[in-house]
Design a protein around this motif. Structure first.
Motif, PDB file in Angstrom:
ATOM      1  N   ALA A  73       0.941  -1.146   0.152  1.00 26.88           N
ATOM      2  CA  ALA A  73       0.042  -0.021   0.106  1.00 26.88           C
ATOM      3  C   ALA A  73       0.900   1.307  -0.024  1.00 26.88           C
ATOM      4  O   ALA A  73       0.471   2.263  -0.587  1.00 26.88           O
ATOM      5  CB  ALA A  73      -0.871   0.021   1.205  1.00 26.88           C
ATOM      6  N   VAL A  74       2.007   1.252   0.636  1.00 28.84           N
ATOM      7  CA  VAL A  74       3.004   2.306   0.899  1.00 28.84           C
ATOM      8  C   VAL A  74       3.888   2.669  -0.124  1.00 28.84           C
ATOM      9  O   VAL A  74       4.829   3.469  -0.123  1.00 28.84           O
ATOM     10  CB  VAL A  74       3.202   2.503   2.417  1.00 28.84           C
ATOM     11  N   ASP A  75       4.451   1.402  -0.718  1.00 24.63           N
ATOM     12  CA  ASP A  75       5.538   1.378  -1.705  1.00 24.63           C
ATOM     13  C   ASP A  75       5.752   2.489  -2.525  1.00 24.63           C
ATOM     14  O   ASP A  75       6.932   3.056  -2.612  1.00 24.63           O
ATOM     15  CB  ASP A  75       5.578  -0.367  -2.326  1.00 24.63           C
ATOM     16  N   ALA A  76       4.839   2.715  -3.383  1.00 23.07           N
ATOM     17  CA  ALA A  76       4.868   3.834  -4.245  1.00 23.07           C
ATOM     18  C   ALA A  76       5.260   5.028  -3.671  1.00 23.07           C
ATOM     19  O   ALA A  76       6.414   5.868  -4.293  1.00 23.07           O
ATOM     20  CB  ALA A  76       3.830   3.874  -5.236  1.00 23.07           C
ATOM     21  N   THR A  77       4.682   5.382  -2.760  1.00 19.24           N
ATOM     22  CA  THR A  77       4.706   6.478  -2.048  1.00 19.24           C
ATOM     23  C   THR A  77       6.141   6.729  -1.294  1.00 19.24           C
ATOM     24  O   THR A  77       6.986   7.801  -1.252  1.00 19.24           O
ATOM     25  CB  THR A  77       3.827   6.786  -0.617  1.00 19.24           C
ATOM     26  N   PHE A  78       6.599   5.768  -0.669  1.00 14.01           N
ATOM     27  CA  PHE A  78       7.879   5.621  -0.021  1.00 14.01           C
ATOM     28  C   PHE A  78       9.205   5.636  -1.009  1.00 14.01           C
ATOM     29  O   PHE A  78      10.104   6.206  -0.684  1.00 14.01           O
ATOM     30  CB  PHE A  78       7.949   4.542   0.878  1.00 14.01           C
ATOM     31  N   THR A  79       8.910   5.002  -2.102  1.00 12.67           N
ATOM     32  CA  THR A  79       9.982   4.946  -3.212  1.00 12.67           C
ATOM     33  C   THR A  79      10.155   6.487  -3.530  1.00 12.67           C
ATOM     34  O   THR A  79      11.346   6.886  -3.952  1.00 12.67           O
ATOM     35  CB  THR A  79       9.529   4.102  -4.335  1.00 12.67           C
ATOM     36  N   ARG A  80       9.202   7.251  -3.710  1.00 13.70           N
ATOM     37  CA  ARG A  80       9.158   8.768  -4.151  1.00 13.70           C
ATOM     38  C   ARG A  80       9.996   9.665  -3.077  1.00 13.70           C
ATOM     39  O   ARG A  80      10.710  10.363  -3.260  1.00 13.70           O
ATOM     40  CB  ARG A  80       7.817   9.388  -4.617  1.00 13.70           C
ATOM     41  N   TRP A  87       9.290   3.479   8.760  1.00 12.57           N
ATOM     42  CA  TRP A  87       9.034   4.619   7.414  1.00 12.57           C
ATOM     43  C   TRP A  87       7.857   5.190   7.552  1.00 12.57           C
ATOM     44  O   TRP A  87       7.525   6.488   7.259  1.00 12.57           O
ATOM     45  CB  TRP A  87       9.243   4.038   5.932  1.00 12.57           C
ATOM     46  N   VAL A  88       6.684   4.549   7.944  1.00  6.32           N
ATOM     47  CA  VAL A  88       5.452   5.123   8.231  1.00  6.32           C
ATOM     48  C   VAL A  88       5.364   6.055   9.221  1.00  6.32           C
ATOM     49  O   VAL A  88       4.947   7.281   9.285  1.00  6.32           O
ATOM     50  CB  VAL A  88       4.346   3.838   8.588  1.00  6.32           C
ATOM     51  N   PHE A  89       6.256   5.608  10.518  1.00  6.05           N
ATOM     52  CA  PHE A  89       6.171   6.584  11.710  1.00  6.05           C
ATOM     53  C   PHE A  89       7.142   7.710  11.248  1.00  6.05           C
ATOM     54  O   PHE A  89       6.870   8.925  11.712  1.00  6.05           O
ATOM     55  CB  PHE A  89       6.766   5.909  12.791  1.00  6.05           C
ATOM     56  N   LEU A  90       7.980   7.630  10.454  1.00  2.00           N
ATOM     57  CA  LEU A  90       9.061   8.475  10.152  1.00  2.00           C
ATOM     58  C   LEU A  90       8.202   9.900   9.064  1.00  2.00           C
ATOM     59  O   LEU A  90       8.415  10.788   9.525  1.00  2.00           O
ATOM     60  CB  LEU A  90      10.071   8.382   9.350  1.00  2.00           C
TER      61      LEU A  90
END
Length: 232
Positions: free
Chosen positions: A150-157, A176-179
Protein backbone atom coordinates in the motif's frame (compact mmCIF):
# COMPACT_ATOMS: atom_id res chain seq x y z
CA UNK A 1 0.25 -7.51 25.95
CA UNK A 2 -1.22 -8.23 29.37
CA UNK A 3 1.01 -11.29 29.65
CA UNK A 4 4.27 -9.48 28.90
CA UNK A 5 3.33 -6.03 30.24
CA UNK A 6 2.97 -2.84 28.21
CA UNK A 7 5.89 -1.09 29.91
CA UNK A 8 8.18 -4.06 29.35
CA UNK A 9 7.22 -4.35 25.68
CA UNK A 10 7.61 -0.63 24.99
CA UNK A 11 10.61 -0.14 27.31
CA UNK A 12 8.75 2.35 29.45
CA UNK A 13 5.86 4.63 28.60
CA UNK A 14 3.50 3.49 25.87
CA UNK A 15 4.04 5.80 22.84
CA UNK A 16 1.28 8.23 21.91
CA UNK A 17 2.83 10.14 18.99
CA UNK A 18 4.47 9.07 15.69
CA UNK A 19 7.92 10.22 16.89
CA UNK A 20 7.63 8.35 20.19
CA UNK A 21 6.52 5.27 18.24
CA UNK A 22 9.49 5.60 15.89
CA UNK A 23 11.91 5.85 18.82
CA UNK A 24 10.41 2.78 20.49
CA UNK A 25 10.58 0.79 17.25
CA UNK A 26 14.25 1.69 16.78
CA UNK A 27 15.12 0.66 20.34
CA UNK A 28 13.24 -2.61 19.83
CA UNK A 29 15.21 -3.23 16.64
CA UNK A 30 18.49 -2.53 18.44
CA UNK A 31 19.52 0.80 16.95
CA UNK A 32 19.46 4.51 17.65
CA UNK A 33 16.59 6.57 16.21
CA UNK A 34 19.21 9.07 15.01
CA UNK A 35 20.62 6.44 12.66
CA UNK A 36 17.23 5.90 11.11
CA UNK A 37 16.35 9.59 10.80
CA UNK A 38 19.87 10.51 9.61
CA UNK A 39 20.72 11.96 6.26
CA UNK A 40 21.46 8.78 4.29
CA UNK A 41 18.33 6.70 3.70
CA UNK A 42 20.27 3.70 2.44
CA UNK A 43 21.14 0.49 4.15
CA UNK A 44 24.18 1.97 5.92
CA UNK A 45 21.93 3.85 8.36
CA UNK A 46 20.36 0.71 9.75
CA UNK A 47 23.27 -0.60 11.80
CA UNK A 48 22.10 -2.60 14.79
CA UNK A 49 23.75 -2.74 18.16
CA UNK A 50 25.86 -5.84 18.98
CA UNK A 51 23.00 -7.05 21.20
CA UNK A 52 20.62 -7.08 18.23
CA UNK A 53 16.86 -6.54 18.36
CA UNK A 54 14.96 -6.80 21.63
CA UNK A 55 12.94 -9.94 22.18
CA UNK A 56 9.97 -10.71 24.37
CA UNK A 57 11.26 -11.82 27.74
CA UNK A 58 10.39 -15.29 28.94
CA UNK A 59 8.12 -14.64 31.90
CA UNK A 60 7.21 -18.20 32.84
CA UNK A 61 9.72 -19.05 35.59
CA UNK A 62 8.02 -22.29 36.66
CA UNK A 63 7.70 -23.56 33.11
CA UNK A 64 11.33 -22.73 32.39
CA UNK A 65 12.49 -24.86 35.30
CA UNK A 66 10.53 -27.87 34.09
CA UNK A 67 11.65 -27.26 30.50
CA UNK A 68 15.29 -27.46 31.55
CA UNK A 69 14.60 -30.70 33.40
CA UNK A 70 12.43 -32.39 30.77
CA UNK A 71 13.94 -31.17 27.48
CA UNK A 72 17.61 -30.83 28.43
CA UNK A 73 17.76 -33.27 31.31
CA UNK A 74 19.30 -30.57 33.52
CA UNK A 75 18.70 -30.87 37.24
CA UNK A 76 17.77 -27.23 37.75
CA UNK A 77 17.31 -26.57 41.47
CA UNK A 78 14.32 -24.77 42.94
CA UNK A 79 16.26 -21.82 44.30
CA UNK A 80 15.17 -19.06 46.62
CA UNK A 81 15.47 -16.61 43.73
CA UNK A 82 13.21 -18.73 41.53
CA UNK A 83 10.53 -19.04 44.21
CA UNK A 84 10.79 -15.31 44.87
CA UNK A 85 10.24 -14.55 41.20
CA UNK A 86 7.21 -16.84 41.04
CA UNK A 87 5.70 -15.09 44.05
CA UNK A 88 6.41 -11.59 42.80
CA UNK A 89 5.69 -11.92 39.07
CA UNK A 90 3.46 -14.92 38.46
CA UNK A 91 1.07 -15.56 41.34
CA UNK A 92 0.83 -12.15 42.97
CA UNK A 93 -2.93 -12.44 43.51
CA UNK A 94 -3.66 -16.19 43.60
CA UNK A 95 -1.13 -17.43 46.15
CA UNK A 96 -2.50 -18.23 49.65
CA UNK A 97 -1.79 -15.37 52.06
CA UNK A 98 -0.62 -17.79 54.78
CA UNK A 99 2.18 -19.21 52.62
CA UNK A 100 3.10 -15.75 51.33
CA UNK A 101 3.50 -14.42 54.86
CA UNK A 102 5.49 -17.47 55.90
CA UNK A 103 7.82 -17.02 52.95
CA UNK A 104 8.27 -13.33 53.74
CA UNK A 105 9.31 -14.17 57.29
CA UNK A 106 11.61 -17.16 56.82
CA UNK A 107 11.96 -17.94 53.09
CA UNK A 108 11.28 -21.59 53.85
CA UNK A 109 8.71 -24.08 52.54
CA UNK A 110 7.87 -27.71 53.06
CA UNK A 111 7.89 -29.96 49.95
CA UNK A 112 4.07 -29.86 49.90
CA UNK A 113 4.03 -26.05 50.12
CA UNK A 114 6.54 -25.87 47.28
CA UNK A 115 4.27 -28.08 45.15
CA UNK A 116 1.32 -25.78 45.92
CA UNK A 117 3.44 -22.82 44.83
CA UNK A 118 4.54 -24.48 41.60
CA UNK A 119 1.00 -25.60 40.78
CA UNK A 120 -0.33 -22.06 41.30
CA UNK A 121 2.44 -20.73 39.09
CA UNK A 122 1.70 -23.18 36.27
CA UNK A 123 -2.01 -22.32 36.36
CA UNK A 124 -1.15 -18.65 35.82
CA UNK A 125 1.49 -19.37 33.18
CA UNK A 126 -0.68 -21.63 31.05
CA UNK A 127 -1.86 -18.68 28.94
CA UNK A 128 1.66 -17.73 27.85
CA UNK A 129 2.59 -21.41 27.40
CA UNK A 130 -0.32 -22.17 25.07
CA UNK A 131 -0.45 -18.91 23.13
CA UNK A 132 0.52 -19.61 19.51
CA UNK A 133 3.31 -17.09 18.93
CA UNK A 134 4.28 -18.71 15.62
CA UNK A 135 0.82 -18.23 14.10
CA UNK A 136 0.76 -14.67 15.40
CA UNK A 137 4.14 -14.01 13.77
CA UNK A 138 2.97 -15.45 10.42
CA UNK A 139 -0.14 -13.26 10.57
CA UNK A 140 1.95 -10.17 11.36
CA UNK A 141 4.17 -10.87 8.35
CA UNK A 142 1.08 -11.01 6.13
CA UNK A 143 -0.08 -7.65 7.50
CA UNK A 144 3.35 -6.12 6.85
CA UNK A 145 3.32 -7.40 3.26
CA UNK A 146 -0.06 -5.75 2.69
CA UNK A 147 1.18 -2.54 4.29
CA UNK A 148 4.29 -2.54 2.11
CA UNK A 149 2.20 -2.93 -1.03
CA UNK A 150 0.00 0.00 0.00
CA UNK A 151 2.84 2.46 0.77
CA UNK A 152 5.61 1.30 -1.57
CA UNK A 153 5.01 3.85 -4.33
CA UNK A 154 4.84 6.73 -1.83
CA UNK A 155 8.00 5.67 0.01
CA UNK A 156 9.94 5.07 -3.19
CA UNK A 157 9.24 8.68 -4.23
CA UNK A 158 10.02 10.04 -0.76
CA UNK A 159 13.01 7.95 0.32
CA UNK A 160 14.29 6.37 -2.90
CA UNK A 161 14.15 2.76 -4.08
CA UNK A 162 16.81 1.63 -1.60
CA UNK A 163 14.50 2.13 1.40
CA UNK A 164 13.37 -1.51 0.94
CA UNK A 165 15.57 -4.22 -0.53
CA UNK A 166 14.01 -7.52 0.56
CA UNK A 167 11.53 -9.05 3.00
CA UNK A 168 14.04 -9.13 5.84
CA UNK A 169 13.31 -5.39 6.08
CA UNK A 170 9.53 -5.72 6.33
CA UNK A 171 9.48 -4.58 9.96
CA UNK A 172 11.16 -1.33 8.93
CA UNK A 173 8.18 -0.41 6.75
CA UNK A 174 6.49 0.53 10.03
CA UNK A 175 9.47 2.76 10.83
CA UNK A 176 9.13 4.60 7.52
CA UNK A 177 5.43 5.12 8.25
CA UNK A 178 6.23 6.65 11.63
CA UNK A 179 9.03 8.75 10.14
CA UNK A 180 6.76 10.28 7.51
CA UNK A 181 3.92 10.71 10.00
CA UNK A 182 6.21 12.40 12.52
CA UNK A 183 7.20 14.96 9.88
CA UNK A 184 3.53 15.63 9.25
CA UNK A 185 2.89 15.90 12.99
CA UNK A 186 5.76 18.36 13.40
CA UNK A 187 4.27 20.54 10.66
CA UNK A 188 0.91 20.40 12.42
CA UNK A 189 2.50 21.62 15.65
CA UNK A 190 4.30 24.49 13.90
CA UNK A 191 1.05 25.56 12.28
CA UNK A 192 -0.65 25.28 15.70
CA UNK A 193 -3.40 23.03 14.38
CA UNK A 194 -5.21 20.73 16.79
CA UNK A 195 -4.57 17.05 16.30
CA UNK A 196 -8.33 16.50 16.05
CA UNK A 197 -8.36 18.76 12.99
CA UNK A 198 -5.37 17.18 11.25
CA UNK A 199 -5.12 13.86 9.47
CA UNK A 200 -1.83 12.32 8.35
CA UNK A 201 -2.27 10.86 4.88
CA UNK A 202 0.24 8.07 5.44
CA UNK A 203 -1.44 7.09 8.71
CA UNK A 204 -4.77 7.05 6.88
CA UNK A 205 -3.34 4.70 4.24
CA UNK A 206 -1.82 2.48 6.94
CA UNK A 207 -5.08 2.45 8.87
CA UNK A 208 -6.86 1.38 5.69
CA UNK A 209 -4.66 -1.72 5.68
CA UNK A 210 -4.71 -2.50 9.39
CA UNK A 211 -8.36 -1.90 10.30
CA UNK A 212 -9.78 -4.63 8.01
CA UNK A 213 -7.17 -7.07 9.35
CA UNK A 214 -8.05 -6.18 12.94
CA UNK A 215 -11.78 -6.49 12.28
CA UNK A 216 -11.36 -9.81 10.48
CA UNK A 217 -8.84 -11.66 12.66
CA UNK A 218 -7.09 -9.25 15.00
CA UNK A 219 -7.83 -11.42 18.04
CA UNK A 220 -7.68 -14.79 16.29
CA UNK A 221 -4.98 -16.26 18.55
CA UNK A 222 -6.65 -14.95 21.71
CA UNK A 223 -9.94 -16.54 20.64
CA UNK A 224 -8.12 -19.82 19.99
CA UNK A 225 -6.41 -19.58 23.38
CA UNK A 226 -9.71 -19.05 25.19
CA UNK A 227 -11.14 -22.14 23.49
CA UNK A 228 -8.10 -24.22 24.44
CA UNK A 229 -8.16 -23.07 28.07
CA UNK A 230 -11.92 -23.56 28.23
CA UNK A 231 -11.52 -27.16 27.11
CA UNK A 232 -8.69 -27.92 29.52
Amino acid sequence: METHGKERMFRGKVPTTPMESLKDLCYMMGMSPLQFVGGNRGKETKKQSPQGPSALEENSPVSLVFRERIVKGTETPFTVAMVERVLQETITSTFPAKLRNQWARSQTMTPLELLVTLRAGLMVERESIRFDYIKMHVRCMAVLRDLHSAVDATFTRAFGPEYFENETQLAWVVGWVFLMASGSDLLRQKMKIRDTEWESKIMGVSGGVLLPWIAREGDAECVKLRKVLGAS
